[in-house]
Design an enzyme around this catalytic site. Structure first.
Site, PDB file in Angstrom:
ATOM      1  N   ASP A 151       0.785  -1.185  -0.106  1.00 12.42           N
ATOM      2  CA  ASP A 151      -0.081   0.048   0.018  1.00 12.42           C
ATOM      3  C   ASP A 151       0.799   1.195  -0.101  1.00 12.42           C
ATOM      4  O   ASP A 151       2.227   1.153  -0.111  1.00 12.42           O
ATOM      5  CB  ASP A 151      -1.126   0.019   1.088  1.00 12.42           C
ATOM      6  CG  ASP A 151      -0.417  -0.375   2.439  1.00 12.42           C
ATOM      7  OD1 ASP A 151       0.578   0.559   2.804  1.00 12.42           O
ATOM      8  OD2 ASP A 151      -0.632  -1.312   3.208  1.00 12.42           O
ATOM      9  N   MET A 207      -2.030   8.252  13.149  1.00 18.44           N
ATOM     10  CA  MET A 207      -3.306   8.631  12.254  1.00 18.44           C
ATOM     11  C   MET A 207      -4.176   9.676  12.996  1.00 18.44           C
ATOM     12  O   MET A 207      -5.218   9.842  12.841  1.00 18.44           O
ATOM     13  CB  MET A 207      -4.185   7.618  12.096  1.00 18.44           C
ATOM     14  CG  MET A 207      -3.788   6.102  11.167  1.00 18.44           C
ATOM     15  SD  MET A 207      -4.670   4.759  11.280  1.00 18.44           S
ATOM     16  CE  MET A 207      -4.280   4.068  13.251  1.00 18.44           C
ATOM     17  N   LYS A 243      -4.986   2.283   0.007  1.00 17.90           N
ATOM     18  CA  LYS A 243      -5.323   2.152   1.448  1.00 17.90           C
ATOM     19  C   LYS A 243      -4.543   3.357   2.242  1.00 17.90           C
ATOM     20  O   LYS A 243      -3.419   3.162   2.648  1.00 17.90           O
ATOM     21  CB  LYS A 243      -4.931   0.669   2.138  1.00 17.90           C
ATOM     22  CG  LYS A 243      -5.549   0.401   3.292  1.00 17.90           C
ATOM     23  CD  LYS A 243      -5.660  -1.154   3.492  1.00 17.90           C
ATOM     24  CE  LYS A 243      -6.290  -1.206   4.961  1.00 17.90           C
ATOM     25  NZ  LYS A 243      -5.311  -1.419   5.746  1.00 17.90           N
TER      26      LYS A 243
END
Ligand code: SAH
Length: 254
Positions: free
Chosen positions: A35, A171, A57
């Site tokens: 990814d 994140m 992704k």
């Protein structure tokens, strides 16, 4: 004969931060599923004749949904291939590696892991900011700052707002404002230092040093985008000591 799947941690970006086991497994693979967190350099280590499958992704945009990735891995293994599932950092830290492994096991497909250097460790190594330090942090917590679509960021702010541990937010770039407010509401001082790093260990790395009460604004003004890691806590005071040349800082709050 059914092949197998290697769940490989590619580390945070710099090719030298891969383990020898990861490099060996990648060089054996007939098919590579990767990814966008995995650097081109590392993808380029695959065999020239390997089948390369990009599954995109990112935290907010899934090019191939997780079920689809699981199915691709299973299909490739069923076709008798040795499959390298390359993941950024470590496959077992916010990597969904265990979900992929569970599915593959349910299909009777063998899985082997190669651990990777997680982003937090990569960041510590390039900045010299330790994750723990005697007198500054007795421990470290890795926390996700990602919210499910339309959901609230449901974190235990009270437990996280501990001035004696280091918080590492994965994140978190979209929600850093909400995270900062949650922590300050539970008593973490607004003056707590924060280090934000994008694309750590790669040539595109960007760094920002701020404080909890300013980090959301600073990150927004600097235009930081995923992948960005936030390190929150007293250990960040060691940054200046650790880095004699802070030329790569994009902003700093006095
Ligand atoms: N399994 C990975 C984490 C995947 S979650 C690991 O162990 O590192 C994706 C998040 O990881 C990103 O949003 C970012 O917070 C962090 N991340 C991964 N690589 C990074 C890098 N090179 N620089 C900064 N943050 C990174």
């Amino acid at each position: 004969m059914t092949g197998k799947v290697y769940l490989i941690g590619a580390g945070p970006g710099d090719m030298e931060l891969m383990t020898m086991k990861a490099a060996r497994m990648l060089s054996e693979a007939d098919a590579v599923v990767y990814d966008r967190l995995v650097s081109d350099e590392i993808v380029g280590m695959a065999r020239a004749d390997a089948k390369m499958i990009f599954v995109g992704k990112s935290s907010d945009r899934h090019t191939v949904p997780q079920d689809g990735i699981n199915e691709i891995l299973a299909q490739e293994a069923r076709a008798g291939r040795i499959v390298a599932r390359l993941k950024g950092g470590d496959p077992l830290i916010f990597g969904r590696g265990s979900e992929e492994a569970a599915y593959l096991h349910s299909q009777g497909i063998e899985v082997e892991y190669a651990p990777g250097i997680t982003a937090a460790q990569g960041v510590a190594s390039v900045t010299g900011v330790p994750l723990t330090h005697r007198g500054l942090a007795t421990g470290v917590q890795y926390v996700t700052g990602h919210r499910q679509a339309n959901g609230v960021l449901d974190l235990d702010w009270k437990r996280l707002a501990n001035p004696d541990t280091t918080l590492v937010i994965y994140m978190g770039v979209a929600n850093i404002g909400q995270i900062a407010v949650g922590l300050m509401t539970e008593g973490l001082p607004g003056s707590t230092p924060v280090l934000a790093i994008s694309q750590a260990t790669t040539k595109d790395e960007r760094r920002l040093v701020s404080t909890l009460d300013h980090v959301a604004q600073d990150a927004r003004e600097a235009g930081l985008k995923p992948p960005t890691l936030f390190v929150i806590g007293k250990v960040v005071t060691l940054y200046a000591d650790a880095m004699p040349d802070p030329a790569q800082e994009v902003a700093a709050h006095a």
